[in-house]
Design a protein around this motif. Structure first.
Motif, PDB file in Angstrom:
ATOM      1  N   MET A   1       0.824  -1.192   0.000  1.00 13.83           N
ATOM      2  CA  MET A   1       0.000   0.000   0.000  1.00 13.83           C
ATOM      3  C   MET A   1       0.872   1.261   0.000  1.00 13.83           C
ATOM      4  SD  MET A   1      -2.964   1.186  -0.018  1.00 13.83           S
ATOM      5  CE  MET A   1      -3.963   2.526   0.438  1.00 13.83           C
ATOM      6  N   MET A   2       1.867   1.316   0.885  1.00 15.51           N
ATOM      7  CA  MET A   2       2.751   2.483   0.954  1.00 15.51           C
ATOM      8  C   MET A   2       3.487   2.679  -0.367  1.00 15.51           C
ATOM      9  SD  MET A   2       2.725   4.634   3.185  1.00 15.51           S
ATOM     10  CE  MET A   2       3.900   5.928   3.094  1.00 15.51           C
ATOM     11  N   GLN A   3       3.901   1.580  -0.991  1.00 18.89           N
ATOM     12  CA  GLN A   3       4.633   1.673  -2.249  1.00 18.89           C
ATOM     13  C   GLN A   3       3.776   2.373  -3.302  1.00 18.89           C
ATOM     14  OE1 GLN A   3       7.156  -1.661  -3.120  1.00 18.89           O
ATOM     15  NE2 GLN A   3       6.469  -1.671  -5.225  1.00 18.89           N
ATOM     16  N   GLY A   4       2.499   2.035  -3.363  1.00 21.27           N
ATOM     17  CA  GLY A   4       1.591   2.675  -4.313  1.00 21.27           C
ATOM     18  C   GLY A   4       1.440   4.166  -4.051  1.00 21.27           C
ATOM     19  N   ILE A   5       1.430   4.546  -2.795  1.00 20.67           N
ATOM     20  CA  ILE A   5       1.332   5.967  -2.447  1.00 20.67           C
ATOM     21  C   ILE A   5       2.576   6.712  -2.901  1.00 20.67           C
ATOM     22  CG2 ILE A   5       1.242   7.596  -0.507  1.00 20.67           C
ATOM     23  CD1 ILE A   5      -0.611   5.506   0.879  1.00 20.67           C
ATOM     24  N   TRP A   6       3.759   6.098  -2.698  1.00 23.31           N
ATOM     25  CA  TRP A   6       5.001   6.745  -3.145  1.00 23.31           C
ATOM     26  C   TRP A   6       5.044   6.867  -4.668  1.00 23.31           C
ATOM     27  CZ3 TRP A   6       7.203   9.788  -0.094  1.00 23.31           C
ATOM     28  CH2 TRP A   6       7.347   9.512   1.262  1.00 23.31           C
ATOM     29  N   LEU A   8       2.397   7.186  -6.597  1.00 22.30           N
ATOM     30  CA  LEU A   8       1.438   8.247  -6.894  1.00 22.30           C
ATOM     31  C   LEU A   8       2.058   9.631  -6.679  1.00 22.30           C
ATOM     32  CD1 LEU A   8      -1.589   8.990  -7.502  1.00 22.30           C
ATOM     33  CD2 LEU A   8      -1.891   9.012  -5.030  1.00 22.30           C
ATOM     34  N   ILE A   9       2.687   9.828  -5.538  1.00 23.12           N
ATOM     35  CA  ILE A   9       3.325  11.116  -5.232  1.00 23.12           C
ATOM     36  C   ILE A   9       4.468  11.386  -6.216  1.00 23.12           C
ATOM     37  CG2 ILE A   9       4.722  12.368  -3.528  1.00 23.12           C
ATOM     38  CD1 ILE A   9       3.042  10.857  -1.356  1.00 23.12           C
ATOM     39  N   GLY A  10       5.294  10.377  -6.440  1.00 22.81           N
ATOM     40  CA  GLY A  10       6.412  10.528  -7.374  1.00 22.81           C
ATOM     41  C   GLY A  10       5.938  10.816  -8.784  1.00 22.81           C
ATOM     42  N   GLY A  11       4.855  10.170  -9.196  1.00 24.37           N
ATOM     43  CA  GLY A  11       4.314  10.406 -10.531  1.00 24.37           C
ATOM     44  C   GLY A  11       3.859  11.846 -10.701  1.00 24.37           C
ATOM     45  N   ALA A  12       3.261  12.404  -9.659  1.00 25.47           N
ATOM     46  CA  ALA A  12       2.833  13.806  -9.717  1.00 25.47           C
ATOM     47  C   ALA A  12       4.040  14.728  -9.855  1.00 25.47           C
ATOM     48  CB  ALA A  12       2.020  14.162  -8.471  1.00 25.47           C
ATOM     49  N   VAL A  13       5.085  14.467  -9.075  1.00 27.86           N
ATOM     50  CA  VAL A  13       6.301  15.286  -9.134  1.00 27.86           C
ATOM     51  C   VAL A  13       6.950  15.179 -10.518  1.00 27.86           C
ATOM     52  CG1 VAL A  13       8.659  15.515  -8.222  1.00 27.86           C
ATOM     53  CG2 VAL A  13       6.730  15.192  -6.654  1.00 27.86           C
ATOM     54  N   GLY A  14       7.085  13.945 -11.011  1.00 27.76           N
ATOM     55  CA  GLY A  14       7.697  13.734 -12.326  1.00 27.76           C
ATOM     56  C   GLY A  14       6.890  14.358 -13.453  1.00 27.76           C
ATOM     57  N   SER A  15       5.573  14.243 -13.367  1.00 25.36           N
ATOM     58  CA  SER A  15       4.712  14.818 -14.402  1.00 25.36           C
ATOM     59  C   SER A  15       4.800  16.343 -14.420  1.00 25.36           C
ATOM     60  CB  SER A  15       3.255  14.392 -14.183  1.00 25.36           C
ATOM     61  OG  SER A  15       3.137  13.005 -14.355  1.00 25.36           O
ATOM     62  N   GLY A  69       7.633   6.154 -10.137  1.00 25.62           N
ATOM     63  CA  GLY A  69       6.834   7.368  -9.954  1.00 25.62           C
ATOM     64  C   GLY A  69       7.455   8.591 -10.588  1.00 25.62           C
ATOM     65  N   VAL A  70       8.526   9.093  -9.981  1.00 25.62           N
ATOM     66  CA  VAL A  70       9.124  10.350 -10.440  1.00 25.62           C
ATOM     67  C   VAL A  70       9.654  10.220 -11.870  1.00 25.62           C
ATOM     68  CG1 VAL A  70      10.926  12.085 -10.046  1.00 25.62           C
ATOM     69  CG2 VAL A  70       9.717  11.074  -8.097  1.00 25.62           C
ATOM     70  N   ILE A  71      10.523   9.257 -12.093  1.00 23.47           N
ATOM     71  CA  ILE A  71      11.159   9.161 -13.409  1.00 23.47           C
ATOM     72  C   ILE A  71      10.178   8.642 -14.456  1.00 23.47           C
ATOM     73  CG2 ILE A  71      13.056   8.118 -14.718  1.00 23.47           C
ATOM     74  CD1 ILE A  71      14.661   8.267 -12.043  1.00 23.47           C
ATOM     75  N   GLY A  72       9.292   7.729 -14.061  1.00 26.35           N
ATOM     76  CA  GLY A  72       8.261   7.261 -14.986  1.00 26.35           C
ATOM     77  C   GLY A  72       7.309   8.374 -15.389  1.00 26.35           C
ATOM     78  N   GLY A  73       6.964   9.239 -14.442  1.00 26.74           N
ATOM     79  CA  GLY A  73       6.102  10.379 -14.753  1.00 26.74           C
ATOM     80  C   GLY A  73       6.824  11.452 -15.549  1.00 26.74           C
ATOM     81  N   PHE A  74       8.135  11.505 -15.414  1.00 31.40           N
ATOM     82  CA  PHE A  74       8.939  12.526 -16.078  1.00 31.40           C
ATOM     83  C   PHE A  74       9.211  12.177 -17.540  1.00 31.40           C
ATOM     84  CE2 PHE A  74      13.277  14.326 -16.894  1.00 31.40           C
ATOM     85  CZ  PHE A  74      12.913  15.662 -16.902  1.00 31.40           C
TER      86      PHE A  74
END
Length: 124
Positions: A1-6, A8-15, A69-74
């Protein structure tokens, strides 16, 4: 569950970071923003995920949050593909093949460089 939240947050930052690069137009119709995002992403993913400090000190959920998250969203393969197809459809073959070549060769080179630099940190 925590991994999914990270993720999600990372995806927002990367996007958001990726969106900020979309304003880089450079000269003509060449898609500099997408190229830079993908090249930077290739380096960062290889470097950060292989960096010994991150391997040891960050929990798996945070590493996935950064990588997926971050790099995938970026980075954005779909935008790269669309922009390449548009260049080719507009008969801008030289620009299209330059974009393809720099993206693939540059991405592979920067991934290798990131891995090399991360491994050098391990040797210290």
């Amino acid at each position: 569950m925590m991994q999914g939240i990270w993720v999600l947050i990372g995806g927002a930052v990367g996007s958001l970071a990726r969106y900020s690069l979309s304003f880089i137009h450079g000269i003509g119709l060449f898609p500099y923003g997408t190229l830079f995002a993908n090249l930077i992403g290739c380096f960062l993913l290889s470097f950060l995920i292989n960096l010994p400090l991150i391997k040891v000190s960050l929990p798996q959920s945070l590493r996935v949050g950064v990588g997926t998250g971050v790099i995938g969203g970026f980075t954005t393969f779909s935008t790269f593909s669309l922009e390449l197809a548009q260049l080719l459809n507009q008969s801008k073959f030289s620009l299209g093949f330059l974009y393809l070549f720099v993206s693939i060769i540059g991405g592979l080179f920067l991934s290798w460089l990131g891995l090399l630099l991360a491994n050098r940190q391990e040797a210290k």
